[in-house]
Design a protein around this motif. Structure first.
Motif, short mmCIF file in Angstrom:
data_model
loop_
_atom_site.label_atom_id
_atom_site.label_comp_id
_atom_site.label_asym_id
_atom_site.label_seq_id
_atom_site.Cartn_x
_atom_site.Cartn_y
_atom_site.Cartn_z
N ILE A 49 18.30 6.22 23.36
CA ILE A 49 17.95 7.37 24.19
C ILE A 49 17.29 8.44 23.32
CG2 ILE A 49 18.94 9.31 25.48
CD1 ILE A 49 20.92 7.27 26.68
N GLY A 50 17.83 8.64 22.12
CA GLY A 50 17.26 9.63 21.21
C GLY A 50 15.85 9.27 20.77
N VAL A 51 15.59 7.99 20.55
CA VAL A 51 14.25 7.55 20.17
C VAL A 51 13.25 7.84 21.29
CG1 VAL A 51 12.84 5.49 19.74
CG2 VAL A 51 14.98 5.81 18.50
N LEU A 52 13.63 7.56 22.51
CA LEU A 52 12.74 7.83 23.64
C LEU A 52 12.43 9.32 23.77
CD1 LEU A 52 14.35 5.39 26.21
CD2 LEU A 52 11.92 5.38 25.58
N ARG A 53 13.44 10.14 23.64
CA ARG A 53 13.22 11.58 23.76
C ARG A 53 12.36 12.10 22.61
NH1 ARG A 53 19.38 13.13 25.81
NH2 ARG A 53 19.03 12.49 27.99
N ARG A 54 12.59 11.55 21.41
CA ARG A 54 11.79 11.96 20.26
C ARG A 54 10.34 11.53 20.44
NH1 ARG A 54 10.28 15.67 17.08
NH2 ARG A 54 9.75 15.03 14.93
N ALA A 55 10.12 10.36 21.03
CA ALA A 55 8.75 9.90 21.27
C ALA A 55 7.98 10.91 22.12
CB ALA A 55 8.76 8.53 21.95
N VAL A 56 8.60 11.39 23.18
CA VAL A 56 7.95 12.37 24.04
C VAL A 56 7.70 13.67 23.28
CG1 VAL A 56 8.25 13.78 26.12
CG2 VAL A 56 8.81 11.34 26.17
N GLU A 57 8.66 14.08 22.45
CA GLU A 57 8.48 15.29 21.64
C GLU A 57 7.29 15.16 20.70
OE1 GLU A 57 13.24 16.52 21.40
OE2 GLU A 57 12.19 15.73 19.64
N LEU A 58 7.04 13.93 20.23
CA LEU A 58 5.93 13.69 19.30
C LEU A 58 4.58 13.53 20.01
CD1 LEU A 58 7.68 11.22 16.82
CD2 LEU A 58 7.00 13.59 16.35
#
Length: 302
Positions: A49-58
């Motif tokens: 879940i953290g990876v997905l949210r970080r992807a959007v942040e990037l």
């Protein structure tokens, strides 16, 4: 979940129909485990879940997924729903149908009349009322056969409002011609990367000529496919990587993106560090000499 508007990334953007996506996206296949399809250890749910949210942040606003991306305890679609819903307005989620897996994980291939059920399964899991882009993923046994019945069935679902845009995956140039005669195609998703064969390069060129997105998968993994990169990249790849202070995986992505402005990338990972490296690869510019050096690793045209 909301996101701040992003400035245009170094790689620019491309259109999937009326949807604008940044050229470096994210593939969800590896979110469910250390190896996909229940062959490895399940990933920690919160980490995925953290990876997905970080992807959007990037700045990632194009995610590629499928209902058949699941392991015994994880579903990529449900992780996406949990991590990102309510979805950012600019987020485009692409999925694929024709292959399917039963609850035991065994593979099956849908008949044309079964595609609606696969589309609705993706809609339910993602928590949406329609799908942005659906690719018809052609089985290897059908690479040289007609896809008109299956693609025609998807076109009907598009007309019914369940799908916004259509794409095709794992296809030949002839199958692209066939699909475009039935309904508009916005993207072609095929295996492609350093070392690609002439037949694969032909589809890439055809997409560029027709203004279609070409979305390569296994751009990093190469012949390793679902299992991941094969150990021992060539010295040419390592030499270019050293010159840029980058990893071989980043160079493979950069080379792929420089095949044309219509080429998108959907590298997959369940690791935040690798995610950041993948996104950063979009800013790497390879010289004409470096591109030629790496392109020479592909077999010549027949």
């Amino acid at each position: 979940m909301t996101s701040e508007p992003m400035t245009e990334p170094p790689t620019g953007t491309w259109q999937l129909g009326d949807l604008t996506v940044n050229r470096v996206g994210f593939g969800a296949m590896r979110l469910t485990g250390t190896e996909p399809f229940d062959r490895g250890v399940p990933r920690d749910r919160d980490t995925s879940i953290g990876v997905l949210r970080r992807a959007v942040e990037l700045g990632v606003n194009h995610i590629d997924t499928a209902a058949f991306y699941f392991s015994g305890t994880r579903s990529a679609n449900e992780l996406i729903n949990r991590a990102l819903a309510p979805y950012p307005k600019d987020l485009v989620i692409t999925t694929k149908v024709w292959p399917g897996r039963d609850p035991s994980g065994a593979w099956w291939w849908a008949d044309p009349e079964q595609l609606r059920g696969q589309v609705e399964e993706n809609i339910r899991q993602l928590g949406r009322d329609h799908l942005d882009v659906v690719n018809l993923r052609v089985p290897p046994s059908r690479r040289n056969k007609s896809i008109s019945e299956h693609f025609g069935a998807l076109a009907e679902l598009r007309d019914a409002g369940l799908i916004r845009h259509l794409g095709i995956s794992n296809v030949t140039s002839e199958q692209l011609h066939e699909a475009q005669a039935i309904a508009p195609v916005v993207c072609v998703q095929n295996p492609y990367g350093i070392g690609a064969a002439a037949k694969d390069r032909e589809v890439l060129r055809l997409c560029g000529d027709r203004g279609l997105a070409f979305v390569p998968f296994f751009a990093i993994a190469g012949s390793g496919r679902e299992a991941g990169p094969v150990p021992g990249d060539s010295e040419e790849v390592h030499a270019v990587a050293r010159a840029h202070g980058a990893s071989p995986a980043q160079i493979r992505l950069a080379w792929t993106l420089q095949q044309g402005p219509h080429v998108l990338a959907i590298p997959g990972t369940g690791n935040s560090h690798h995610l950041q490296q993948n996104v950063a690869a979009g800013a790497i510019h390879l010289s004409v000499q470096e591109m030629a050096r790496l392109t020479a690793l592909s077999p010549p045209d027949a």
